[in-house]
Design a protein around this motif. Structure first.
Motif, PDB file in Angstrom:
ATOM      1  N   ASP A 103      -9.500  -3.519   0.913  1.00  0.00           N
ATOM      2  CA  ASP A 103      -8.246  -3.071   1.509  1.00  0.00           C
ATOM      3  C   ASP A 103      -7.141  -3.980   0.987  1.00  0.00           C
ATOM      4  O   ASP A 103      -7.411  -5.032   0.416  1.00  0.00           O
ATOM      5  CB  ASP A 103      -8.328  -3.110   3.036  1.00  0.00           C
ATOM      6  CG  ASP A 103      -8.658  -4.507   3.509  1.00  0.00           C
ATOM      7  OD1 ASP A 103      -7.750  -5.345   3.523  1.00  0.00           O
ATOM      8  OD2 ASP A 103      -9.837  -4.769   3.831  1.00  0.00           O
ATOM      9  N   ASN A 104      -5.911  -3.580   1.198  1.00  0.00           N
ATOM     10  CA  ASN A 104      -4.809  -4.346   0.630  1.00  0.00           C
ATOM     11  C   ASN A 104      -4.512  -5.636   1.393  1.00  0.00           C
ATOM     12  O   ASN A 104      -3.805  -6.501   0.873  1.00  0.00           O
ATOM     13  CB  ASN A 104      -3.550  -3.482   0.536  1.00  0.00           C
ATOM     14  CG  ASN A 104      -3.500  -2.721  -0.781  1.00  0.00           C
ATOM     15  OD1 ASN A 104      -4.489  -2.663  -1.518  1.00  0.00           O
ATOM     16  ND2 ASN A 104      -2.343  -2.145  -1.083  1.00  0.00           N
ATOM     17  N   THR A 154      -5.887   1.941   5.507  1.00  0.00           N
ATOM     18  CA  THR A 154      -7.297   1.633   5.691  1.00  0.00           C
ATOM     19  C   THR A 154      -7.496   0.392   6.563  1.00  0.00           C
ATOM     20  O   THR A 154      -8.620   0.068   6.915  1.00  0.00           O
ATOM     21  CB  THR A 154      -7.991   1.381   4.335  1.00  0.00           C
ATOM     22  OG1 THR A 154      -7.306   0.317   3.680  1.00  0.00           O
ATOM     23  CG2 THR A 154      -7.974   2.614   3.466  1.00  0.00           C
ATOM     24  N   ASN A 211      -0.202  -3.574  -6.152  1.00  0.00           N
ATOM     25  CA  ASN A 211      -1.101  -2.673  -5.427  1.00  0.00           C
ATOM     26  C   ASN A 211      -2.424  -2.659  -6.166  1.00  0.00           C
ATOM     27  O   ASN A 211      -2.515  -3.104  -7.315  1.00  0.00           O
ATOM     28  CB  ASN A 211      -0.509  -1.257  -5.337  1.00  0.00           C
ATOM     29  CG  ASN A 211      -1.200  -0.376  -4.275  1.00  0.00           C
ATOM     30  OD1 ASN A 211      -2.153  -0.805  -3.603  1.00  0.00           O
ATOM     31  ND2 ASN A 211      -0.736   0.853  -4.123  1.00  0.00           N
ATOM     32  N   ASP A 269      -5.410   2.153  -7.875  1.00  0.00           N
ATOM     33  CA  ASP A 269      -6.242   3.158  -7.200  1.00  0.00           C
ATOM     34  C   ASP A 269      -6.652   4.318  -8.095  1.00  0.00           C
ATOM     35  O   ASP A 269      -7.604   5.030  -7.778  1.00  0.00           O
ATOM     36  CB  ASP A 269      -5.480   3.731  -5.996  1.00  0.00           C
ATOM     37  CG  ASP A 269      -5.224   2.694  -4.928  1.00  0.00           C
ATOM     38  OD1 ASP A 269      -6.192   2.092  -4.455  1.00  0.00           O
ATOM     39  OD2 ASP A 269      -4.058   2.484  -4.569  1.00  0.00           O
ATOM     40  N   SER A 299       0.877  -1.168   0.000  1.00  0.00           N
ATOM     41  CA  SER A 299       0.000   0.000   0.000  1.00  0.00           C
ATOM     42  C   SER A 299       0.916   1.220   0.000  1.00  0.00           C
ATOM     43  O   SER A 299       2.134   1.101  -0.011  1.00  0.00           O
ATOM     44  CB  SER A 299      -0.861   0.026   1.262  1.00  0.00           C
ATOM     45  OG  SER A 299      -1.543  -1.178   1.404  1.00  0.00           O
ATOM     46  N   GLY A 300       0.312   2.384   0.034  1.00  0.00           N
ATOM     47  CA  GLY A 300       1.109   3.594   0.175  1.00  0.00           C
ATOM     48  C   GLY A 300       1.046   4.540  -0.997  1.00  0.00           C
ATOM     49  O   GLY A 300       1.692   5.589  -0.976  1.00  0.00           O
ATOM     50  N   ALA A 301       0.283   4.186  -2.052  1.00  0.00           N
ATOM     51  CA  ALA A 301       0.211   5.090  -3.202  1.00  0.00           C
ATOM     52  C   ALA A 301      -0.398   6.432  -2.785  1.00  0.00           C
ATOM     53  O   ALA A 301       0.179   7.499  -3.049  1.00  0.00           O
ATOM     54  CB  ALA A 301      -0.625   4.451  -4.310  1.00  0.00           C
ATOM     55  N   ILE A 302      -1.527   6.376  -2.127  1.00  0.00           N
ATOM     56  CA  ILE A 302      -2.220   7.623  -1.770  1.00  0.00           C
ATOM     57  C   ILE A 302      -1.392   8.396  -0.739  1.00  0.00           C
ATOM     58  O   ILE A 302      -1.147   9.596  -0.892  1.00  0.00           O
ATOM     59  CB  ILE A 302      -3.645   7.318  -1.253  1.00  0.00           C
ATOM     60  CG1 ILE A 302      -4.483   6.703  -2.387  1.00  0.00           C
ATOM     61  CG2 ILE A 302      -4.314   8.586  -0.709  1.00  0.00           C
ATOM     62  CD1 ILE A 302      -5.856   6.181  -1.978  1.00  0.00           C
TER      63      ILE A 302
END
Ligand code: GLU
Length: 265
Positions: free
Chosen positions: A154-155, A217, A140, A143, A56-59
């Motif tokens: 969620d991931n 999330t 990922n 998104d 995760s972590g893109a946003i």
């Protein structure tokens, strides 16, 4: 075909391992933790393990580039932040992997890619090829095109579905907590759960809120339901904190172990 992994001590001999890391572990003040994570993944890769990272972590990574202090609540800004952040995130991973001569492959999936049989076998074939080429897939959710209606959720769940897709021997779910507890670990009387049998419904757990920094999330509840999903399709799950990733991959006795229910073919 190797024997299925049934305990922590056998983790170093796992053939195919999915590692899932959350937004708060690899973005913001913790962006430096990418190097520690990559060190551990590279060590497993070097002994021949096929490693798949679900990150995760893109946003969260995109937020400062859009001058946002908080995670955006509207979909379009989330999509924009992800478009910017995914790019930076992968760049950071590749830069770190360069120290070991490992090449990353970016795999962005939407829920439909794993549901529709044709798309699913397409994603599976691509993943198998990457692994055969000794490339480290970094997965990922896509998104930038995902909407609330068609999200994986969620991931943690995405990591369980990826484990199922490629019949992983182990799913290592990383969190900011070292293990699963009977109630939020900061609460008095919280007891660590070391092992979860396949049939265990975990009715004794009182779930708290989501993770500590507010950029991701997930939380204990999404981790447990993802672990149950992976375990039901034959992949055992080890849940521990991101700073223990090297120890976990080295077979140390730590975290919470979810036994698998069936043996994958
Ligand atoms: N895919 C989202 C991101 O990379 C995170 C989803 C999650 O935290 O579960 O920002």
């Amino acid at each position: 075909m190797t024997d299925p992994i049934t305990s922590r001590a056998q983790v170093p001999s796992a053939r195919r391992v999915v590692v899932k890391v959350g937004s708060s572990s690899v973005s913001g003040v913790n962006a430096g933790q990418i190097a520690t994570l990559v060190d551990a993944l590279a060590a497993a890769h070097a002994r021949g393990t096929e490693v798949i990272l679900v990150s995760s972590g893109a946003i969260a990574t995109g937020m400062p580039y859009l001058r946002l202090d908080d995670r955006p609540s509207d979909l379009a800004t989330q999509q924009a932040a992800a478009a910017v952040g995914q790019n930076v995130l992968i760049y950071r991973y590749q830069e770190s992997l360069d120290r070991y001569g490992i090449v990353a492959g970016q795999v962005l999936l939407t829920a439909g890619d794993l549901e529709n049989p044709t798309h699913r076998s397409n994603a599976q074939r691509a993943m198998e090829r990457l692994l055969a080429l000794r490339i480290l897939p970094i997965v990922n959710e896509n998104d930038t095109v995902a909407t609330h209606e068609i999200r994986f959720g969620d991931n943690d769940r995405l990591a369980a579905l990826v484990s199922q897709l490629i019949a992983a021997d182990l799913l290592l779910l990383l969190s900011d907590v070292d293990a699963l507890y009977t109630r939020p670990p900061q609460d008095a009387g919280a007891v660590k759960i070391e092992n979860v049998a396949f049939e265990d419904q975990l009715g004794q757990i009182e779930f708290g809120g989501i993770g500590s920094t507010g950029v991701g999330t997930g939380g204990a509840r999404t981790k447990v339901s993802a672990a149950k999903l992976a375990a039901a399709s034959g992949t055992p799950v080890l849940l521990t904190s991101t700073d223990r990733v090297a120890d976990a991959l080295a077979g140390e006795h730590l975290g919470t172990w979810f036994a698998a229910g069936t043996i994958s073919a």
